[in-house]
Design a protein around this motif. Structure first.
Motif, mmCIF file in Angstrom:
data_model
loop_
_atom_site.group_PDB
_atom_site.id
_atom_site.type_symbol
_atom_site.label_atom_id
_atom_site.label_comp_id
_atom_site.label_asym_id
_atom_site.label_seq_id
_atom_site.Cartn_x
_atom_site.Cartn_y
_atom_site.Cartn_z
ATOM 1 N N ALA A 1 -16.960 49.037 137.758
ATOM 2 C CA ALA A 1 -14.840 47.727 136.735
ATOM 3 C C ALA A 1 -15.800 47.104 136.303
ATOM 4 O O ALA A 1 -15.020 47.374 135.018
ATOM 5 N N ALA A 2 -17.070 46.702 136.357
ATOM 6 C CA ALA A 2 -17.612 46.387 135.022
ATOM 7 C C ALA A 2 -17.341 46.435 133.980
ATOM 8 O O ALA A 2 -17.234 45.996 132.653
ATOM 9 N N ALA A 3 -18.109 48.627 133.803
ATOM 10 C CA ALA A 3 -18.096 48.915 132.146
ATOM 11 C C ALA A 3 -16.613 48.613 131.840
ATOM 12 O O ALA A 3 -16.533 48.721 130.370
ATOM 13 N N ARG A 4 -15.933 48.994 132.929
ATOM 14 C CA ARG A 4 -14.334 48.994 132.221
ATOM 15 C C ARG A 4 -14.273 47.928 131.950
ATOM 16 O O ARG A 4 -13.211 47.794 130.759
ATOM 17 N N GLU A 5 -14.115 46.814 132.096
ATOM 18 C CA GLU A 5 -13.621 45.885 131.665
ATOM 19 C C GLU A 5 -14.921 45.018 130.125
ATOM 20 O O GLU A 5 -14.160 44.503 129.504
ATOM 21 N N LEU A 6 -15.990 45.697 129.985
ATOM 22 C CA LEU A 6 -16.371 45.017 128.655
ATOM 23 C C LEU A 6 -16.009 46.613 127.847
ATOM 24 O O LEU A 6 -16.271 46.868 126.956
ATOM 25 N N GLY A 7 -15.073 47.624 128.112
ATOM 26 C CA GLY A 7 -14.329 48.355 126.952
ATOM 27 C C GLY A 7 -14.632 50.444 127.262
ATOM 28 O O GLY A 7 -14.478 50.575 126.273
ATOM 29 N N GLY A 8 -15.079 50.256 128.466
ATOM 30 C CA GLY A 8 -16.004 51.040 128.928
ATOM 31 C C GLY A 8 -16.875 52.054 128.649
ATOM 32 O O GLY A 8 -18.194 50.674 128.983
ATOM 33 N N LEU A 9 -17.652 53.126 128.457
ATOM 34 C CA LEU A 9 -18.837 53.346 128.987
ATOM 35 C C LEU A 9 -19.954 54.674 128.423
ATOM 36 O O LEU A 9 -19.121 55.838 128.226
ATOM 37 N N ASP A 10 -20.604 54.108 127.289
ATOM 38 C CA ASP A 10 -21.575 55.160 126.996
ATOM 39 C C ASP A 10 -22.678 55.770 127.292
ATOM 40 O O ASP A 10 -22.919 57.185 127.129
ATOM 41 N N LEU A 11 -23.542 55.100 128.014
ATOM 42 C CA LEU A 11 -24.423 55.259 128.825
ATOM 43 C C LEU A 11 -25.013 54.558 130.703
ATOM 44 O O LEU A 11 -24.850 53.760 130.693
ATOM 45 N N LEU A 12 -25.285 55.831 131.301
ATOM 46 C CA LEU A 12 -25.823 55.907 132.653
ATOM 47 C C LEU A 12 -27.137 55.881 133.035
ATOM 48 O O LEU A 12 -27.514 56.865 132.759
ATOM 49 N N VAL A 13 -28.166 55.161 132.714
ATOM 50 C CA VAL A 13 -29.142 54.473 133.119
ATOM 51 C C VAL A 13 -30.028 54.424 135.394
ATOM 52 O O VAL A 13 -29.461 53.443 135.299
ATOM 53 N N ASN A 14 -29.724 55.565 135.349
ATOM 54 C CA ASN A 14 -30.085 55.467 136.758
ATOM 55 C C ASN A 14 -31.611 55.294 137.340
ATOM 56 O O ASN A 14 -32.552 56.064 136.772
ATOM 57 N N ASN A 15 -31.956 54.202 137.449
ATOM 58 C CA ASN A 15 -33.215 53.980 137.500
ATOM 59 C C ASN A 15 -34.022 53.584 138.759
ATOM 60 O O ASN A 15 -35.302 53.312 138.751
ATOM 61 N N ALA A 16 -33.325 52.271 139.062
ATOM 62 C CA ALA A 16 -33.444 51.678 140.618
ATOM 63 C C ALA A 16 -33.599 52.989 141.323
ATOM 64 O O ALA A 16 -33.240 53.967 141.593
ATOM 65 N N SER A 17 -35.185 52.879 142.124
ATOM 66 C CA SER A 17 -35.604 53.907 143.187
ATOM 67 C C SER A 17 -36.639 52.860 144.173
ATOM 68 O O SER A 17 -36.543 51.554 144.227
ATOM 69 N N VAL A 18 -36.719 53.641 145.466
ATOM 70 C CA VAL A 18 -37.674 52.588 146.324
ATOM 71 C C VAL A 18 -38.452 54.128 147.023
ATOM 72 O O VAL A 18 -38.216 55.238 146.233
ATOM 73 N N LEU A 19 -39.937 53.651 147.264
ATOM 74 C CA LEU A 19 -40.722 54.341 148.033
ATOM 75 C C LEU A 19 -40.699 54.904 149.067
ATOM 76 O O LEU A 19 -40.604 56.708 148.975
#
Length: 235
Positions: A70-88
């Motif tokens: 929703a925050a990306a939508r408010e900024l105007g859209g989405l060009d890149l999604l980076v799934n970086n979060a990880s747990v061990l």
């Protein structure tokens, strides 16, 4: 301005990539579990002139994932999604004979289920920008393909993320989908995984960022890459 969502962006590779994109004029939605370090990172990013929405939370929470999109939508859209979060799943790492099943479930939830959930939320926005090169970047590990002692739980979750990414690339051919092994890095995650190891000689996450930028800049087909091989084309 292009817009990216980067999870796990308060430190390590996520923060380094966010800084590089902000310096290029990108607007950002960033998250991390700890509010303080995330806001510190966001202040630095905003100093570049980028619009930055920092949302502390857990990617395993569906409501949090929806808020990121929703925050990306408010900024105007989405060009890149980076799934970086990880747990061990276990810290420090242990052999599979002693691995907590609850820990494995947590690793699968954060490293596999949450990225898919975020992709599902984000796909409508990404498809709109497909013609302009919209992309999904999933951060993998060499533990996904190599049998390292004590890395079985974490490696299994990253192997599942690799397969999910490969199928996604087939199912969404208009999007660029990459899954990347960043290689050895000096991060808090590695320090927690193997606390007795001296990681002072490991490269900092910022050294990996040029490899990720090459994906964005060049006509690089979707697929699995190691950062080292991408960097060979940069040097």
């Amino acid at each position: 301005m292009p817009v990216a969502i980067i999870t796990g962006a308060s430190k390590g590779l996520g923060r380094a990539l966010a800084a590089a994109l902000a310096g290029r004029g990108w607007d950002l939605v960033v998250d991390a579990r700890s509010a303080g370090p995330l806001e510190e990172a966001a202040r630095e990013l905003r100093a570049t002139g980028a619009r930055v929405v920092a949302l502390p939370g857990d990617v395993a929470d569906g409501g949090h994932r929806a808020a990121l999109v929703a925050a990306a939508r408010e900024l105007g859209g989405l060009d890149l999604l980076v799934n970086n979060a990880s747990v061990l799943g276990a810290a420090p790492l242990v052999r599979l004979a002693e691995h907590s099943l609850d820990g494995l479930r947590a690793a699968l939830e954060v490293n596999v289920v949450a990225p898919l959930g975020l992709v599902q939320e984000a796909l409508p926005l990404l498809r709109v920008r497909a013609g302009a090169g919209a992309a999904i970047l999933n951060i993998s590990s060499d533990a996904a393909v190599e049998a390292y002692e004590t890395w079985g739980g974490y490696g299994a979750s990253k192997a599942a993320l690799d397969q999910l990414s490969a199928v996604l690339a087939v199912e969404e051919p208009e999007l660029r989908v990459w899954w990347v092994d960043p290689g050895d890095m000096r991060t808090d995650l590695y320090a927690a995984a193997v606390p007795a190891d001296d990681d002072s000689g490991r490269p900092l996450p910022a050294t990996v960022v040029p490899a990720l930028l090459r994906l964005l800049d060049g006509p690089v087909a979707g697929g699995r890459y190691a950062a080292a091989e991408l960097l060979d084309g940069v040097r």
